[in-house]
Design an enzyme around this catalytic site. Structure first.
Site, short mmCIF file in Angstrom:
data_model
loop_
_atom_site.label_atom_id
_atom_site.label_comp_id
_atom_site.label_asym_id
_atom_site.label_seq_id
_atom_site.Cartn_x
_atom_site.Cartn_y
_atom_site.Cartn_z
N THR A 73 0.74 -1.28 0.03
CA THR A 73 0.21 -0.05 0.02
C THR A 73 0.86 1.22 -0.20
O THR A 73 0.70 2.18 -0.61
CB THR A 73 -0.93 0.07 1.18
OG1 THR A 73 -1.83 -1.01 1.04
CG2 THR A 73 -1.75 1.33 1.27
N ASN A 124 -5.35 -9.49 -8.56
CA ASN A 124 -5.36 -10.32 -7.32
C ASN A 124 -6.81 -11.15 -6.94
O ASN A 124 -6.84 -12.13 -5.89
CB ASN A 124 -5.10 -9.32 -6.23
CG ASN A 124 -6.10 -8.25 -6.21
OD1 ASN A 124 -6.07 -7.60 -6.93
ND2 ASN A 124 -6.96 -8.04 -5.16
N GLN A 155 1.23 -9.48 -6.85
CA GLN A 155 0.68 -10.95 -7.22
C GLN A 155 1.58 -11.63 -8.43
O GLN A 155 1.43 -12.84 -8.90
CB GLN A 155 -0.79 -11.35 -7.54
CG GLN A 155 -1.68 -10.86 -6.39
CD GLN A 155 -1.88 -11.64 -5.19
OE1 GLN A 155 -1.11 -13.01 -5.41
NE2 GLN A 155 -2.29 -11.12 -4.20
N SER A 215 5.36 -6.82 -2.04
CA SER A 215 5.26 -7.23 -0.80
C SER A 215 5.89 -8.35 -0.32
O SER A 215 5.88 -9.31 -1.10
CB SER A 215 3.55 -7.11 -0.71
OG SER A 215 3.26 -7.46 0.69
N HIS A 219 4.68 -10.28 2.58
CA HIS A 219 4.03 -11.23 3.08
C HIS A 219 3.19 -12.20 2.30
O HIS A 219 2.60 -13.36 2.62
CB HIS A 219 3.06 -10.74 4.34
CG HIS A 219 1.79 -9.96 3.65
ND1 HIS A 219 0.62 -10.54 3.59
CD2 HIS A 219 1.78 -8.75 3.20
CE1 HIS A 219 -0.33 -9.83 2.94
NE2 HIS A 219 0.46 -8.54 2.98
N THR A 259 13.12 4.55 10.80
CA THR A 259 14.05 3.46 10.75
C THR A 259 13.65 2.28 10.09
O THR A 259 12.36 1.90 10.04
CB THR A 259 13.91 3.23 12.41
OG1 THR A 259 14.20 4.37 13.17
CG2 THR A 259 14.95 2.20 12.94
N CYS A 319 -8.37 -6.78 1.17
CA CYS A 319 -8.46 -5.39 1.39
C CYS A 319 -9.90 -4.79 0.99
O CYS A 319 -10.20 -3.51 1.08
CB CYS A 319 -7.46 -4.68 0.54
SG CYS A 319 -5.64 -5.39 0.95
#
Length: 366
Positions: free
Chosen positions: A67, A145, A175, A196, A198, A234, A313
């Site tokens: 995102t 997706n 994807q 991404s 995950h 960070t 989402c």
């Protein structure tokens, strides 16, 4: 875990990720030994992810996830190209993290052209027409997706180059990364690309944005100047390491076989699949005629088989603009489910899915 078929939403953490990495706790910006150890881990991870993207490490910037990467790309590209054009070209089935920032820019006066993806195919004639003017940004996803459709990013690149419209090309490859085509297949076409962690076995809260050398877009997060000033905050060193470790160990070669076995089971169980001509090998959209998706998903969950109706989402929203754009009829949309697999999906999982679907058809089917 039961029998999991929702890998397009998220995936289990890669088994090779051990506890030792959590002992690297230093701030990568600190000059002492703990900070230096964290910096080495961070830069080694960047090099490995860049290698899998077929890019240079200097072109990879870490973010909190897809995102943030998508929003940074959309807002940043349009800010950078604002004097050139205030036209955005995208498609009508983008993920909300692209569709929403595009819609916000539209409310601010940008002209947005949304290209049809009916049947899972990008309308290249409409794209060509849209590019016959100066354009700030073209944002087209690599793999849808919800439907698994693969959009022709090389064709998009060719049309941009032929047109002389001057657009930057952004691709949401969440994807597609490591799941479709050779490594670097999408990177080679794009100016900006989002990925991404995950979705491939990394931790949630970590992603990356590829920014091609020479492309300049303003940062979205300002502060301490991390990531060479492009993304302050960070760095999530542990998350970045886990991202790299998951990417190194992702077994993409197994996907096609798993997909074909799963699709066969879905068809034998009486579902009607919605398979685009050009598709990935990990997402199946299918409908059980006469059975609402919520009913089917709840029943399957009760017997330990887990899948979804749509993108995680947007699962709480009414309607489904992606499946509408694909061209499904309302009754097909109301009964549609998304079944997504990974190299971790085993024969016993597929057998359990088929058995549960057959039981559901007998219980709820007309």
């Amino acid at each position: 875990m039961g029998h999991y078929f929702d890998y397009a939403a998220t995936s289990p953490v890669c088994a090779s990720i051990g506890c030792d990495v959590f002992r690297t706790f230093g701030n990568p910006s600190s000059s002492h030994a703990e900070g230096a150890a964290a910096r080495r881990l961070l830069e080694e991870s960047r090099r490995d992810i860049a290698a899998l993207m077929c890019s240079d490490p200097e072109e990879v910037f870490f973010t909190s996830g897809a995102t943030e990467s998508n929003c940074t790309a959309v807002f940043g590209a349009c800010a950078a190209r604002a004097r050139h054009s205030k036209v955005i070209v995208t498609d009508d089935s983008e993920h909300p993290s692209v569709a929403a920032p595009v819609a916000q820019l539209e409310s601010r006066g940008y002209t947005v052209v949304r290209i049809s993806t009916r049947g899972g195919r990008l309308d290249t004639d409409a794209l060509r027409d849209a590019l016959s003017q100066p354009v700030a940004l073209v944002s087209i996803m690599a793999v849808n997706n919800e439907t698994g459709a693969v959009y022709d990013i090389p064709a998009v690149r060719r049309e941009i180059d032929r047109s002389g419209c001057g657009a930057l090309l952004h691709c949401d490859a969440v994807q597609g990364f490591l799941k479709y085509g050779r490594n670097g297949f999408f990177t080679s076409q794009c100016d900006l690309m989002s990925v991404s962690a995950h979705k491939i076995g990394g931790l949630k809260g970590c992603g990356a944005l590829f920014v091609r050398r020479g492309v300049r877009i303003p940062p979205m997060l300002l502060g301490g100047g991390q990531e060479k000033g492009f993304r302050s905050g960070t760095e999530n060193t542990v998350g970045i390491y886990c991202f790299a470790e998951a990417a190194r160990n992702f077994g993409s070669s197994a996907l096609k076989g798993v997909y074909e076995k799963t699709l066969d089971a879905v068809i034998r169980a009486g579902l009607s699949p919605h398979i685009p001509e050009s598709h990935c090998y990990h997402i199946i959209s299918a409908s059980m005629p006469g059975v609402r998706s919520e009913t089917l998903i709840n029943y399957l969950s009760s017997v330990g088989v887990y899948l979804s109706a749509s993108s995680a989402c947007s699962s709480k929203k009414k309607g489904n603009r992606v499946l509408e754009a694909f061209g499904l009829a309302p009754d097909e949309i109301n009964s549609a489910v998304r079944i997504s697999v990974s190299p971790l999906t085993g024969d016993e999982d597929i057998a359990a899915l088929e058995s549960a679907l057959l039981s559901a058809r007998e219980r709820f089917g007309k």
